[in-house]
Design an enzyme around this catalytic site. Structure first.
Site, mmCIF file in Angstrom:
data_model
loop_
_atom_site.group_PDB
_atom_site.id
_atom_site.type_symbol
_atom_site.label_atom_id
_atom_site.label_comp_id
_atom_site.label_asym_id
_atom_site.label_seq_id
_atom_site.Cartn_x
_atom_site.Cartn_y
_atom_site.Cartn_z
ATOM 1 N N ASP A 166 76.038 74.945 -27.328
ATOM 2 C CA ASP A 166 74.929 75.711 -26.751
ATOM 3 C C ASP A 166 75.316 77.150 -26.434
ATOM 4 O OD1 ASP A 166 73.456 73.285 -26.753
ATOM 5 O OD2 ASP A 166 74.447 72.723 -24.880
ATOM 6 N N LYS B 77 74.952 79.961 -31.151
ATOM 7 C CA LYS B 77 75.419 80.164 -32.533
ATOM 8 C C LYS B 77 74.273 80.498 -33.483
ATOM 9 C CE LYS B 77 77.256 76.077 -32.098
ATOM 10 N NZ LYS B 77 77.329 75.856 -30.650
ATOM 11 N N GLY C 281 71.149 71.802 -31.774
ATOM 12 C CA GLY C 281 69.839 72.444 -31.657
ATOM 13 C C GLY C 281 70.068 73.941 -31.655
ATOM 14 N N HIS C 282 69.977 74.553 -32.824
ATOM 15 C CA HIS C 282 70.240 75.993 -32.921
ATOM 16 C C HIS C 282 68.936 76.764 -32.795
ATOM 17 C CE1 HIS C 282 74.394 75.331 -34.979
ATOM 18 N NE2 HIS C 282 74.305 74.816 -33.778
ATOM 19 N N GLN D 139 77.914 72.206 -32.174
ATOM 20 C CA GLN D 139 78.566 71.783 -30.937
ATOM 21 C C GLN D 139 79.581 72.858 -30.525
ATOM 22 O OE1 GLN D 139 78.322 69.061 -33.557
ATOM 23 N NE2 GLN D 139 76.314 69.089 -32.642
HETATM 24 P P1 IMP Z 1 76.803 63.059 -29.599
HETATM 25 O O1 IMP Z 1 77.453 64.040 -30.509
HETATM 26 O O2 IMP Z 1 75.311 63.086 -29.675
HETATM 27 O O3 IMP Z 1 77.354 61.695 -29.729
HETATM 28 O O4 IMP Z 1 77.154 63.493 -28.088
HETATM 29 C C1 IMP Z 1 78.485 63.528 -27.589
HETATM 30 C C2 IMP Z 1 78.627 64.590 -26.518
HETATM 31 O O5 IMP Z 1 78.500 65.878 -27.106
HETATM 32 C C3 IMP Z 1 77.569 64.533 -25.424
HETATM 33 O O6 IMP Z 1 78.145 64.984 -24.211
HETATM 34 C C4 IMP Z 1 76.522 65.520 -25.894
HETATM 35 O O7 IMP Z 1 75.759 66.037 -24.834
HETATM 36 C C5 IMP Z 1 77.408 66.579 -26.513
HETATM 37 N N1 IMP Z 1 76.739 67.304 -27.593
HETATM 38 C C6 IMP Z 1 76.482 66.876 -28.833
HETATM 39 N N2 IMP Z 1 75.879 67.820 -29.562
HETATM 40 C C7 IMP Z 1 75.768 68.881 -28.767
HETATM 41 C C8 IMP Z 1 75.255 70.202 -28.961
HETATM 42 O O8 IMP Z 1 74.806 70.592 -30.047
HETATM 43 N N3 IMP Z 1 75.296 71.025 -27.885
HETATM 44 C C9 IMP Z 1 75.846 70.649 -26.696
HETATM 45 N N4 IMP Z 1 76.351 69.439 -26.477
HETATM 46 C C10 IMP Z 1 76.310 68.565 -27.490
#
Ligand code: IMP
Length: 426
Positions: A13, A16, A40-41, A222
């Protein structure tokens, strides 16, 4: 030409999508290399906001090639929604979006397993986005997965059913109710749509682009502190979010990496569970959340907020080989008389300046330095020289602490609120 990489240095977040969109005019090709619809870009221009999950953030620029690499996991349901939204805005995806045949598919049952597994963990849950990311990557490394290229095969349906049977056995171990039949039509509609898009052997294409001297920007998803190896395991995502992930997720050699843009917020946020040394569980944290509109673009969840963490930033810089820094959301810090910056941690009774192995079970306490804040509202500033002196000092402070130049400063969500400093390389 070498491949430049842009990736997040914190917990995701960082912004990017917006910066990729701003930099796209300088590149011929934009490529995603890992993650999937957990991302979520957000991009804002001409008064509208767009959120992309799987599709590279170069998609709004006609004539640019956008590649979804082999390291990405694709949910056809989310993907179709993204495509439909783009089509409604007049973006011709069939012309400039290419998907790797080796990218893995997220099945509806992956989403169910994600939800069942998180529910079973109770208080120890990861805080997953529940998009099926972990289970899809588990099937990839477990050598059970289905790939985009498989949808071209006549046995796709029977292979799909075989995998679903395995998943049903897994799901039976959880006390979890589901209705798969309701989820499948949207999945197969998405599959039909993907069949009609250009599917490519992206490792060959990417290397051809390199040979043809095309300029390429790899877009991370991420953040580095969520990397499956280097994040605060197990509170991580399931992919390699660092520069090395670019090589794996696109099939390019490490010697082909050029600039590495490391993007960070002027403070820190984290969504989901896991350690966060500088987290503020007070009104300052609440204020940062409110001013920064810190709510997830994918899940809408409130983000945890805290001060900038230099040891964590330096850790991410080291892992990624960052060559220049990009600082986002400086505007959110306007109005604070003093800002705190974590420069060390207190850990097992000692002062340390690195990220230790066990940050999950052992307390880690931030040690702060205070720097001057600024009061000026920055939304309309378009010239870097017009930024307040204290912000210039904050920039210089971070540059000194990290040993890297901050080449882009952002003061708001719009494309226009992005200032490129003349020290920028490229
Ligand atoms: P998952 O990738 O959905 O399994 O989530 C694993 C961890 O990464 C959790 O704490 C999510 O909130 C975090 N996470 C996954 N994708 C994002 C992202 O795009 N932005 C921020 N946090 C993320």
């Amino acid at each position: 030409m070498k491949v430049d990489v842009l990736l997040g240095l914190q917990w995701g977040d960082e912004g990017k999508g917006k910066v990729v969109d701003v930099l796209t005019p300088r590149y011929d090709v934009i490529a995603r290399f890992q993650g999937g619809p957990n991302a979520g870009h957000t991009l804002e221009f001409e008064g509208t906001k767009h959120v992309l999950h799987t599709i590279p953030s170069g998609i709004f620029h006609a004539g640019k090639v956008n590649v979804i690499g082999n390291g990405v996991v694709i949910d056809p349901v989310v993907f179709k929604k993204e495509i439909d939204a783009l089509k409604a805005r007049g973006v011709d995806v069939a012309k400039n979006l290419f998907i790797s045949r080796k990218a893995h598919l997220i099945l509806p049952t992956h989403r169910l397993i994600d939800a069942a597994s998180e529910a079973a963990k109770g208080k120890e849950k990861i805080g997953s986005t529940l998009k099926g990311i972990g289970p899809a990557y588990m099937d990839k490394t477990g050598r059970n997965g289905l790939r985009i290229g498989d949808i071209e095969h006549p046995d796709f349906l029977s292979n799909y059913n075989k995998l679903v049977q395995k998943h049903k056995v897994l799901l039976a171990q959880y006390n979890f109710e589901y209705n798969l039949a309701e989820m499948e039509p949207a999945f197969f509609e998405g599959i039909e749509l993907i069949k009609n898009l250009p599917l490519i052997d992206s490792e060959y294409e990417m290397n051809r682009f390199i040979k043809e001297n095309k300029s390429i920007l790899a877009e991370g998803a991420q953040g580095s502190l969520l990397d499956v190896d280097f994040g605060s395991y197990p509170f991580v995502t399931s992919s390699h979010t660092i520069t090395a992930g670019t090589c794996i997720g696109l099939g390019i050699a490490p010697t082909n990496i050029g600039e590495v843009y490391g993007i960070f917020k002027a403070y820190c946020t984290r969504v989901g569970s896991g350690p966060f040394p500088t987290e503020l569980n007070d009104e300052t944290g609440e204020l940062l959340r409110k001013k920064g509109n810190e709510f997830g673009a994918t899940t809408g969840r409130p983000r945890r907020c805290g001060w900038l963490d230099i040891p964590a930033l330096k850790y991410a810089i080291m892992l990624n080989g960052v060559t220049q820094l990009i600082m986002m959301k400086s505007d959110v810090l306007s109005g604070f008389e003093k800002l705190k910056v974590c420069t060390k941690y207190k850990y097992r009774g000692q002062l340390i300046d690195y990220v230790p192995y066990d940050v999950v079970n052992e307390p880690i306490e931030p040690v702060y330095e205070e720097v001057e804040g600024w009061n000026e509202v920055l939304d309309h500033v378009t010239d870097i020289d017009e930024l307040p002196q204290s912000l210039h000092k904050y920039i210089a402070y971070i540059e000194k602490a990290t040993g890297l130049p901050i080449t882009i400063v952002s003061v708001g969500p719009d494309r226009k609120q992005t200032m490129l400093r003349d020290i920028m390389v490229k």
